[in-house]
Design a protein around this motif. Structure first.
Motif, mmCIF file in Angstrom:
data_model
loop_
_atom_site.group_PDB
_atom_site.id
_atom_site.type_symbol
_atom_site.label_atom_id
_atom_site.label_comp_id
_atom_site.label_asym_id
_atom_site.label_seq_id
_atom_site.Cartn_x
_atom_site.Cartn_y
_atom_site.Cartn_z
ATOM 1 N N THR B 45 0.833 -1.204 0.000
ATOM 2 C CA THR B 45 0.000 0.000 0.000
ATOM 3 C C THR B 45 0.873 1.260 0.000
ATOM 4 N N SER B 46 2.043 1.215 0.632
ATOM 5 C CA SER B 46 2.832 2.439 0.711
ATOM 6 C C SER B 46 3.593 2.706 -0.586
ATOM 7 N N SER B 47 3.640 1.737 -1.501
ATOM 8 C CA SER B 47 4.381 1.981 -2.732
ATOM 9 C C SER B 47 3.492 2.611 -3.816
ATOM 10 N N THR B 48 2.248 2.867 -3.519
ATOM 11 C CA THR B 48 1.420 3.618 -4.470
ATOM 12 C C THR B 48 1.799 5.100 -4.342
ATOM 13 N N THR B 49 1.015 5.988 -4.946
ATOM 14 C CA THR B 49 1.467 7.389 -5.012
ATOM 15 C C THR B 49 1.738 7.974 -3.634
ATOM 16 N N LEU B 50 2.758 8.806 -3.625
ATOM 17 C CA LEU B 50 3.257 9.410 -2.410
ATOM 18 C C LEU B 50 2.662 10.804 -2.314
ATOM 19 N N THR B 51 2.137 11.162 -1.143
ATOM 20 C CA THR B 51 1.551 12.502 -1.014
ATOM 21 C C THR B 51 2.619 13.491 -0.555
ATOM 22 N N VAL B 52 2.770 14.556 -1.327
ATOM 23 C CA VAL B 52 3.706 15.617 -0.950
ATOM 24 C C VAL B 52 2.880 16.746 -0.342
ATOM 25 N N TYR B 53 3.168 17.088 0.925
ATOM 26 C CA TYR B 53 2.439 18.192 1.553
ATOM 27 C C TYR B 53 3.176 19.484 1.235
ATOM 28 N N ALA B 54 2.477 20.371 0.534
ATOM 29 C CA ALA B 54 3.140 21.578 0.023
ATOM 30 C C ALA B 54 2.616 22.828 0.714
ATOM 31 N N VAL B 55 3.489 23.841 0.827
ATOM 32 C CA VAL B 55 3.067 25.186 1.254
ATOM 33 C C VAL B 55 3.475 26.132 0.129
ATOM 34 N N ASN B 56 2.502 26.866 -0.371
ATOM 35 C CA ASN B 56 2.782 27.794 -1.478
ATOM 36 C C ASN B 56 2.811 29.214 -0.923
ATOM 37 N N ASP B 57 4.050 29.733 -0.735
ATOM 38 C CA ASP B 57 4.173 31.082 -0.182
ATOM 39 C C ASP B 57 4.115 32.160 -1.269
ATOM 40 N N ASP B 58 4.070 31.714 -2.516
ATOM 41 C CA ASP B 58 3.987 32.706 -3.604
ATOM 42 C C ASP B 58 2.521 32.877 -3.943
ATOM 43 N N VAL B 100 7.465 13.461 3.259
ATOM 44 C CA VAL B 100 7.942 14.437 2.257
ATOM 45 C C VAL B 100 7.074 15.692 2.243
ATOM 46 N N GLY B 101 7.702 16.844 1.944
ATOM 47 C CA GLY B 101 6.994 18.130 1.855
ATOM 48 C C GLY B 101 7.715 19.064 0.889
ATOM 49 N N LEU B 102 7.051 20.163 0.548
ATOM 50 C CA LEU B 102 7.630 21.099 -0.441
ATOM 51 C C LEU B 102 7.199 22.514 -0.090
ATOM 52 N N VAL B 103 8.156 23.471 -0.183
ATOM 53 C CA VAL B 103 7.792 24.877 0.015
ATOM 54 C C VAL B 103 8.181 25.665 -1.244
ATOM 55 N N ILE B 104 7.199 26.392 -1.785
ATOM 56 C CA ILE B 104 7.493 27.311 -2.894
ATOM 57 C C ILE B 104 7.608 28.704 -2.277
ATOM 58 N N PRO B 105 8.790 29.304 -2.348
ATOM 59 C CA PRO B 105 8.971 30.562 -1.619
ATOM 60 C C PRO B 105 8.283 31.751 -2.294
ATOM 61 N N ARG B 106 8.082 32.796 -1.516
ATOM 62 C CA ARG B 106 7.511 34.048 -2.005
ATOM 63 C C ARG B 106 8.398 34.590 -3.147
ATOM 64 N N GLY B 107 7.752 35.132 -4.164
ATOM 65 C CA GLY B 107 8.511 35.744 -5.262
ATOM 66 C C GLY B 107 8.915 34.758 -6.342
ATOM 67 N N PHE B 108 8.419 33.535 -6.249
ATOM 68 C CA PHE B 108 8.790 32.505 -7.231
ATOM 69 C C PHE B 108 8.431 32.943 -8.654
ATOM 70 N N ALA B 109 7.207 33.409 -8.859
ATOM 71 C CA ALA B 109 6.746 33.781 -10.205
ATOM 72 C C ALA B 109 7.545 34.975 -10.744
ATOM 73 N N ALA B 110 7.728 35.981 -9.870
ATOM 74 C CA ALA B 110 8.445 37.180 -10.315
ATOM 75 C C ALA B 110 9.882 36.831 -10.693
ATOM 76 N N ASN B 111 10.554 36.055 -9.821
ATOM 77 C CA ASN B 111 11.937 35.658 -10.095
ATOM 78 C C ASN B 111 12.035 34.862 -11.383
#
Ligand SMILES: Nc1ncnc2c1ncn2[C@@H]1O[C@H](COP(=O)(O)OP(=O)(O)OP(=O)(O)O)[C@@H](O)[C@H]1O
Ligand SMILES: [Mg+2]
Lengths: 310, 371
Positions: B45-58, B100-111
């Motif tokens: 069961t754990s080898s199916t898709t892995l959930t990435v918990y993300a925070v989108n600061d942008d 697993v987790g992911l953070v997209i920092p502020r200013g990502f789109a502008a940069n």
């Protein structure tokens, strides 16, 4: 210490039942003592009290001068026991069992020699659960001897054994006696008691009804030697009249009680002189078995006092 | 206590046991089957898709959303937004056993649009190579595509616009198989001495074997000690097999330390004594089996054997608190998973006290002869 076992006024009560009802037993060191009695007489109960496995209700018990219940630990190093219905660890071989006991007792006996002594060497490496009943019994005897005991308690060691195996055990009992050890044997087999024992006690319903050497018991409780011939019933009153002996007729036979061996000659003369036809002459003496059956039967009918002489 | 007699009796135990295929099956093969069975079910069961918990600061930029949805479409990972701020994400992941987790920092789109480098933060559990590898691979793939499409001239002179930085989740993250290893080791510490001692103590009495032993210098404490030694050794072997299988076949992450050893000794000591006690208070082998089952079954399921006690409702957790096996399994969890030696020591102390009491009770209760 002249007495290996001394019991006086021993009583064991199970609920309502007085399984052992005030018995006295003495076994001299270096002798074989046979405890005879029918099923349920109280033999195992008595033996297990002597071994320290059960607690007496009252009375005093000394084995090698020790109280078996209180000094069990010291006593057990000096006695050997085969319980009735001996059982052991199923997956352990005969040799391993002896080696186990040897380690527990810290004794130096040789497992092979001991197994040879009870004629079990050929089964030394067989596991307990594959041994026959008689072979198990022989292993029980070998285990009882691992600590070179001063007193051996053998509770029906030969019950269920074939004649050959029984003789093997008898010869071990004789050799134990020859080595100066004391043997306390319970048995149903009168022949065994007669052959092996220096002294015998007969127990029934928890009471000793006869005790002494086998000869003494037969003399005290047996019937007189009897002479039997096949002859006409009219011979019986004739012999009674002529010789004053007790004579009976039954089943085509005439039976005369003899007071001593000279009576035999007089009876034969009288029979011949009577002119009556006769044949199939035999004499009959009570065995311990006859005495045993009669004693137990009379006690059960209530015609024998339990305060029998001992 | 005499070592020579204990050793002699130990040999009898060892031989009786190794010559009995059923006993061997239950103490060595059955635990392997259990680990194998649960391992296969739960690693599948754990080898199916892995959930990435993300925070989108942008906040809601089209580029950042495009990035997350590209990641979501990889089929390796699934994106879920974490209900916390980027600063708390590491701790939150650890606390919720998300590897697993992911953070997209502020200013990502502008940069991204003006060609300035932005680093994404990927949180991983360094112990969990499978999840870390999967998420890093998936994120790298999407990053590479974004970098290719980035406005940059001349392209060769450009540094990548999007980069990856990794950070560790706040505390070690555990999967079911990790909890299962101490649980199943505890299960075999309970079952193999309990069932066998309940059976032996009542049957040896019935068959008169105890009476025979009472006629030898072997003492009851020596007899019980030989069994304790045997079950401790057996536990070392079966725990070794189960832990090895868990680690190598199912990728369990457990720490092996010397702190485990006292539990592998005191656990069997306790249950040998308890089994003996249950068998001794019962008048017959049949009633002994019933008493043994009544004592054993609640512990089999409510001490954290198959499910962590932390996941129980409060009422059941209170039940677990009075079950001795709970302290064996909790102690092993503290050593193997949480490195919380202080709590493991408390568990151990409780067990040692309980074991001494039960051992003395068992020695007093069990009778060689009829009293
Ligand atoms: N543990 C016990 N509880 C209650 N009664 C018992 C117990 N052991 C023996 N008895 C009873 O005591 C009596 C004597 O039994 P015991 O075993 O001493 O006889 P025994 O002479 O050895 O008989 P056997 O020749 O059949 O072995 C019997 O009536 C038996 O039913
Ligand atoms: Mg008997």
């Amino acid at each position: 210490m002249a007495e290996a076992v001394e019991v006086s006024d021993l009583v064991k009560v199970y609920g309502e039942l007085r399984a052992v009802d005030g018995i006295d037993v003495r076994v001299a060191t270096g002798t074989v003592f046979a405890f005879l009695g029918p099923n349920g007489a109280g033999k195992t109960t008595t033996v297990e009290i002597l071994e320290g496995l059960r607690r007496a209700t009252s009375g005093t018990v000394r084995v090698l001068g020790l109280d078996p219940w209180r000094d069990g630990e010291r006593l057990h190093r000096r006695i050997g026991v085969i319980p009735q219905d001996f059982r052991f660890f199923e997956k352990i071989t005969a040799r391993e069992a002896i080696e186990y006991y040897r380690e527990l007792f810290g004794s130096r006996v040789d497992a092979g020699e001991l197994l040879a002594r009870v004629e079990l060497l050929d089964k030394a490496d067989a596991r307990f659960d594959t041994l026959s009943g008689g072979q198990k019994q022989k292993l029980g005897l070998a285990l009882a001897l691992t600590n070179e005991p001063e007193v051996c308690f053998l509770d029906e060691p030969t019950t269920g054994l074939d004649p050959h195996a029984r003789r093997a055990i008898w010869s071990v009992v004789r050799s134990l006696r020859a080595e100066g050890r004391t043997v306390f044997l319970t048995t149903h087999y009168l022949e065994e008691a007669e052959l092996l024992a220096d002294r015998v006690a007969v127990i029934n319903r928890g009471r000793i009804i006869a005790a002494g050497t086998p000869r003494e018991i037969i003399d005290a409780h047996g019937r007189p030697t009897r002479l039997k011939v096949r002859a006409d019933a009219s011979l019986a009153p004739l012999l009674k009249e002529r010789l004053g002996l007790d004579a009976r007729a039954a089943n085509g036979q005439v039976e005369v009680d003899l007071r001593d061996h000279k009576d035999a000659l007089r009876v034969l003369e009288a029979i011949e002189g009577s002119g009556l036809p006769w044949d199939a002459l035999a004499t009959e003496t009570d065995t311990l078995e006859d005495v045993f059956v009669r004693l137990v039967g009379r006690m059960d009918e209530g015609t024998l006092s339990s305060e029998a002489p001992s | 206590m005499n070592g020579r007699r204990i050793l002699a009796d130990f040999r009898v135990v060892y031989r009786s046991y190794t010559r009995n295929p059923i006993a061997l099956f239950f103490s060595l093969v059955f635990p392997v089957i259990l680990v194998g069975m649960f391992g296969v079910i739960f690693s599948a069961t754990s080898s199916t898709t892995l959930t990435v918990y993300a925070v989108n600061d942008d906040h809601g930029s089209a580029t950042s959303r495009a990035f997350l949805s590209a990641l979501n479409n990889t089929s390796v990972v699934k994106i879920s937004l974490a209900p916390v701020s980027s600063g708390d994400l590491a701790a939150w992941l650890g606390a919720h056993d998300h590897p697993v987790g992911l953070v997209i920092p502020r200013g990502f789109a502008a940069n991204y649009s003006n060609g300035t480098t932005t680093n994404l933060t990927v949180y991983i559990d360094p112990q969990d190579e499978a999840s870390s590898g999967a998420v890093l691979g998936a994120v790298q793939g999407v990053v590479d595509r974004f970098n290719l499409l980035a406005v940059c001239s001349p392209p060769a002179s450009c540094a990548p616009v999007v980069g990856i930085r990794t950070a560790n989740v706040g505390s070690p993250v555990f999967r079911y198989i990790d909890y299962l290893i101490p649980g199943l080791v505890g299960f075999s510490i309970l079952t193999s001495p309990m069932f066998s001692l309940v059976d032996i103590s009542s049957n040896y009495r019935k068959e008169g074997i105890f009476r025979e032993l009472s006629l030898t210098p072997l003492s009851r404490a020596e007899w019980l000690t030989a069994r304790v030694v045997w079950y401790v050794l057996l536990t070392f072997v079966s725990a070794g097999i189960m832990i090895g299988l868990g680690i190598y076949a199912f990728g369990a992450h457990v720490t092996l330390s010397a702190g485990l050893l006292p539990f592998l000794v005191v656990g069997p000591f306790f249950f040998v004594s308890l089994g003996m006690l249950c068998g001794s208070v019962a008048p017959t082998p049949e009633s002994a089996a019933v008493i043994g089952n009544i004592v054993t079954f609640p512990m089999m399921f409510l001490s954290g054997t198959f499910f962590p006690v932390a996941s129980f409702p409060p009422a059941l957790r209170a039940v677990a608190d009075v079950l001795p096996l709970y302290y064996v399994i909790d102690g092993m969890n503290q050593v193997m998973l949480f490195a919380n030696m202080a709590r493991a020591a408390t568990d151990l102390l409780i067990l040692v006290i309980a074991s001494v009491i039960v051992f003395l009770l068992a020695v007093r209760t069990f009778r060689w002869r009829d009293e």
